[in-house]
Design a protein around this motif. Sequence first.
Motif, PDB file in Angstrom:
ATOM      1  N   CYS A 180       0.695  -1.098  -0.214  1.00 21.29           N
ATOM      2  CA  CYS A 180       0.034   0.019   0.122  1.00 21.29           C
ATOM      3  C   CYS A 180       0.857   1.298  -0.054  1.00 21.29           C
ATOM      4  O   CYS A 180       2.075   1.148   0.253  1.00 21.29           O
ATOM      5  CB  CYS A 180      -0.886   0.118   1.231  1.00 21.29           C
ATOM      6  N   PHE A 181       0.218   2.365  -0.283  1.00 18.06           N
ATOM      7  CA  PHE A 181       0.787   3.573   0.052  1.00 18.06           C
ATOM      8  C   PHE A 181      -0.299   4.695   0.399  1.00 18.06           C
ATOM      9  O   PHE A 181      -1.346   4.545   1.034  1.00 18.06           O
ATOM     10  CB  PHE A 181       1.232   4.262  -1.257  1.00 18.06           C
ATOM     11  N   VAL A 182       0.258   5.595   1.434  1.00 19.25           N
ATOM     12  CA  VAL A 182      -0.367   6.679   1.865  1.00 19.25           C
ATOM     13  C   VAL A 182       0.162   7.860   1.780  1.00 19.25           C
ATOM     14  O   VAL A 182       1.334   8.070   2.073  1.00 19.25           O
ATOM     15  CB  VAL A 182      -0.800   6.140   3.357  1.00 19.25           C
ATOM     16  N   ASN A 183      -0.864   8.924   1.549  1.00 22.69           N
ATOM     17  CA  ASN A 183      -0.361  10.306   1.065  1.00 22.69           C
ATOM     18  C   ASN A 183      -0.325  11.162   2.519  1.00 22.69           C
ATOM     19  O   ASN A 183      -1.425  11.296   2.826  1.00 22.69           O
ATOM     20  CB  ASN A 183      -1.158  10.758  -0.020  1.00 22.69           C
ATOM     21  N   ILE A 184       0.920  11.326   3.088  1.00 27.52           N
ATOM     22  CA  ILE A 184       0.952  11.761   4.495  1.00 27.52           C
ATOM     23  C   ILE A 184       1.200  13.281   4.539  1.00 27.52           C
ATOM     24  O   ILE A 184       1.689  13.589   3.755  1.00 27.52           O
ATOM     25  CB  ILE A 184       1.837  11.018   5.326  1.00 27.52           C
ATOM     26  N   ASP A 185       0.375  13.888   5.265  1.00 29.92           N
ATOM     27  CA  ASP A 185       0.764  15.275   5.819  1.00 29.92           C
ATOM     28  C   ASP A 185       1.856  15.243   6.686  1.00 29.92           C
ATOM     29  O   ASP A 185       1.546  15.403   7.666  1.00 29.92           O
ATOM     30  CB  ASP A 185      -0.725  15.996   6.196  1.00 29.92           C
ATOM     31  N   VAL A 208       9.441   9.826   9.636  1.00 27.10           N
ATOM     32  CA  VAL A 208       7.996   9.566   9.674  1.00 27.10           C
ATOM     33  C   VAL A 208       7.848   8.335   9.057  1.00 27.10           C
ATOM     34  O   VAL A 208       7.154   7.449   9.365  1.00 27.10           O
ATOM     35  CB  VAL A 208       7.445  10.775   8.825  1.00 27.10           C
ATOM     36  N   GLY A 227       8.368   9.133  -0.781  1.00 20.54           N
ATOM     37  CA  GLY A 227       8.226   9.321  -2.308  1.00 20.54           C
ATOM     38  C   GLY A 227       9.114  10.704  -2.432  1.00 20.54           C
ATOM     39  O   GLY A 227       8.765  11.205  -3.349  1.00 20.54           O
ATOM     40  N   GLY A 228      10.181  11.024  -1.582  1.00 19.07           N
ATOM     41  CA  GLY A 228      11.022  12.033  -1.831  1.00 19.07           C
ATOM     42  C   GLY A 228      11.031  13.273  -0.691  1.00 19.07           C
ATOM     43  O   GLY A 228      10.136  13.010  -0.024  1.00 19.07           O
ATOM     44  N   LYS A 274       6.224  18.943   3.701  1.00 16.84           N
ATOM     45  CA  LYS A 274       5.458  17.830   3.377  1.00 16.84           C
ATOM     46  C   LYS A 274       5.959  17.012   2.149  1.00 16.84           C
ATOM     47  O   LYS A 274       5.943  17.486   1.073  1.00 16.84           O
ATOM     48  CB  LYS A 274       4.120  18.263   3.114  1.00 16.84           C
ATOM     49  N   PRO A 275       6.315  15.902   2.341  1.00 19.21           N
ATOM     50  CA  PRO A 275       6.741  14.942   1.256  1.00 19.21           C
ATOM     51  C   PRO A 275       5.588  14.020   1.042  1.00 19.21           C
ATOM     52  O   PRO A 275       5.214  13.217   1.759  1.00 19.21           O
ATOM     53  CB  PRO A 275       8.061  14.203   1.619  1.00 19.21           C
ATOM     54  N   PRO A 276       4.494  14.486   0.104  1.00 21.22           N
ATOM     55  CA  PRO A 276       3.206  13.406   0.148  1.00 21.22           C
ATOM     56  C   PRO A 276       3.405  12.346  -0.244  1.00 21.22           C
ATOM     57  O   PRO A 276       2.646  11.837  -1.240  1.00 21.22           O
ATOM     58  CB  PRO A 276       2.569  14.304  -0.724  1.00 21.22           C
ATOM     59  N   ARG A 277       4.196  11.267   0.184  1.00 19.90           N
ATOM     60  CA  ARG A 277       3.728  10.050   0.021  1.00 19.90           C
ATOM     61  C   ARG A 277       4.515   9.121   1.072  1.00 19.90           C
ATOM     62  O   ARG A 277       5.804   9.393   1.402  1.00 19.90           O
ATOM     63  CB  ARG A 277       4.117   9.368  -1.306  1.00 19.90           C
ATOM     64  N   ARG A 321       5.294   5.023   1.481  1.00 18.55           N
ATOM     65  CA  ARG A 321       4.967   3.395   0.950  1.00 18.55           C
ATOM     66  C   ARG A 321       5.441   2.608   1.992  1.00 18.55           C
ATOM     67  O   ARG A 321       6.349   2.725   2.837  1.00 18.55           O
ATOM     68  CB  ARG A 321       5.876   3.349  -0.079  1.00 18.55           C
ATOM     69  N   MET A 328       6.753   9.009  -9.763  1.00 12.69           N
ATOM     70  CA  MET A 328       6.731   9.938  -8.571  1.00 12.69           C
ATOM     71  C   MET A 328       7.613  11.151  -8.645  1.00 12.69           C
ATOM     72  O   MET A 328       7.401  12.161  -8.599  1.00 12.69           O
ATOM     73  CB  MET A 328       6.640   9.221  -7.197  1.00 12.69           C
ATOM     74  N   ARG A 375       4.716  21.589   0.158  1.00 14.18           N
ATOM     75  CA  ARG A 375       4.295  20.981  -1.171  1.00 14.18           C
ATOM     76  C   ARG A 375       2.967  20.707  -0.897  1.00 14.18           C
ATOM     77  O   ARG A 375       2.313  20.063  -0.012  1.00 14.18           O
ATOM     78  CB  ARG A 375       5.201  19.675  -1.450  1.00 14.18           C
ATOM     79  N   CYS A 426      -4.562  14.207   1.493  1.00 13.69           N
ATOM     80  CA  CYS A 426      -3.731  13.375   2.354  1.00 13.69           C
ATOM     81  C   CYS A 426      -4.040  13.089   3.718  1.00 13.69           C
ATOM     82  O   CYS A 426      -5.029  13.742   4.310  1.00 13.69           O
ATOM     83  CB  CYS A 426      -2.228  14.531   2.258  1.00 13.69           C
ATOM     84  N   VAL A 427      -3.440  12.467   4.427  1.00 15.54           N
ATOM     85  CA  VAL A 427      -3.850  11.736   5.549  1.00 15.54           C
ATOM     86  C   VAL A 427      -2.888  12.361   6.693  1.00 15.54           C
ATOM     87  O   VAL A 427      -1.749  12.639   6.431  1.00 15.54           O
ATOM     88  CB  VAL A 427      -3.666  10.170   5.438  1.00 15.54           C
ATOM     89  N   GLN A 428      -3.630  12.781   7.934  1.00 16.78           N
ATOM     90  CA  GLN A 428      -2.665  13.401   9.002  1.00 16.78           C
ATOM     91  C   GLN A 428      -2.045  11.784   9.712  1.00 16.78           C
ATOM     92  O   GLN A 428      -2.866  10.815   9.728  1.00 16.78           O
ATOM     93  CB  GLN A 428      -3.694  13.947  10.039  1.00 16.78           C
ATOM     94  N   THR A 454      -8.107   4.350   4.765  1.00 14.21           N
ATOM     95  CA  THR A 454      -7.031   5.115   4.858  1.00 14.21           C
ATOM     96  C   THR A 454      -5.868   4.687   3.841  1.00 14.21           C
ATOM     97  O   THR A 454      -5.137   5.698   3.184  1.00 14.21           O
ATOM     98  CB  THR A 454      -6.456   5.293   6.467  1.00 14.21           C
ATOM     99  N   SER A 477      -4.119   3.220   0.629  1.00 15.73           N
ATOM    100  CA  SER A 477      -4.575   2.884  -0.754  1.00 15.73           C
ATOM    101  C   SER A 477      -3.683   1.755  -1.338  1.00 15.73           C
ATOM    102  O   SER A 477      -2.438   1.818  -1.463  1.00 15.73           O
ATOM    103  CB  SER A 477      -4.132   3.956  -1.375  1.00 15.73           C
ATOM    104  N   PRO A 478      -4.175   0.620  -2.033  1.00 11.46           N
ATOM    105  CA  PRO A 478      -3.302  -0.301  -2.570  1.00 11.46           C
ATOM    106  C   PRO A 478      -2.392   0.260  -3.631  1.00 11.46           C
ATOM    107  O   PRO A 478      -2.679   1.188  -4.242  1.00 11.46           O
ATOM    108  CB  PRO A 478      -4.240  -1.381  -3.202  1.00 11.46           C
ATOM    109  N   VAL A 479      -1.260  -0.499  -3.905  1.00  7.80           N
ATOM    110  CA  VAL A 479      -0.111   0.154  -4.977  1.00  7.80           C
ATOM    111  C   VAL A 479      -0.898   0.284  -6.286  1.00  7.80           C
ATOM    112  O   VAL A 479      -0.378   1.055  -6.952  1.00  7.80           O
ATOM    113  CB  VAL A 479       0.971  -0.894  -4.667  1.00  7.80           C
TER     114      VAL A 479
END
Lengths: 93, 226
Positions: A42-47, A57, A73-74, A82-85, A87, B1, B100, B111-113, B135, B137-139
């Motif tokens: 999975c991945f999650v876009n984190i603030d 983090v 992811g960067g 914020k690096p928004p991802r 994994r 990405m 960003r 985005c998720v806190q 919360t 997401s699958p790849v």
Amino acid sequence: MEHIRILKEVDAGNLLHILDHDLEEIGPRDLYVTPSALISRCFVNIDKPRGPSSHEVAAWVGKMAGAAKVGHGGTLEPLAEKPPRKRCPNSHP
Amino acid sequence: MVSEDKEYVGILKLHGDIESEKVYQAAKTFTGAIYQTPPLKAAVKKRLRKRTVHSFDILERDGRCLLFRTKVEAGTYIRKLCFDLGEFLGVGASMVELRRIRNGPFNEDECVQLGDLTHAFNQLKRGSDEYLYSTLSPVEKILPDLPKVIVRSSATSSLYRGAPLMAPGVVAVHRETKPGVHVTVYSQAGELVEIATATVSAMEMLEMREGIVAKPLRVLDPIPHA
């Protein structure tokens, strides 16, 4: 993107689904039956707040998830927020 | 990405006084193709690079502080952009804050806190996985828009072991598939198996009886089945 339907076999309602719907129709629960399966791919876009590094983090998230591998992811520079991802592939619970 | 456009908001501080109009004009001249040298601390080679700034707008001014928003090509240094703007204006400037707000398909609104994530894992410990599924997401959901190839279930295990994709394994393929093009390879169930480089065209992939049709570029780990 334009999609095609060149099919070798015609037993393929689901194939068209995959090609045409960009997988939006396939819910995570269909593919990932258990939470640990989902966590492993999975991945999650984190603030990310300012302060902790992306690396830190990612490590927290990996620990929470019990994931064996976590990546991000960067990176942004030190002042940034914020690096928004994140994994978390490949947990071995 | 890594190669996607990025969008930021930030604050830059001017080191001297100057009329707003000049600043707005200067910001405009920094859009389009620009040249910059990566900062000394950067993790890449310090040589002059060309990057595209899609937009660079000053949103608000408070004394010497300017709130800006910018959309840039991957690999553009925003601190450098601010510094160069200051040099151009003759007063000097430095970036004091940066956030960003978009990275390719990922944007701030979705985005998720960190707290949400903690909550999701706590709920999971208490036996409820609803929040976790909403919360994470699958790849499969974050792939770049590449042509897709769908393979037989019987082909996935050898692909997962790193074998090239052979013609008999292919069930369906996007028209855009051509030799040398990167493709995403899915099982019939919709599970992403790998990103591969096609060695033949879409038609050939379906017409060939045998032989290699794609070589692995990045193979995932299979979904564990409990």
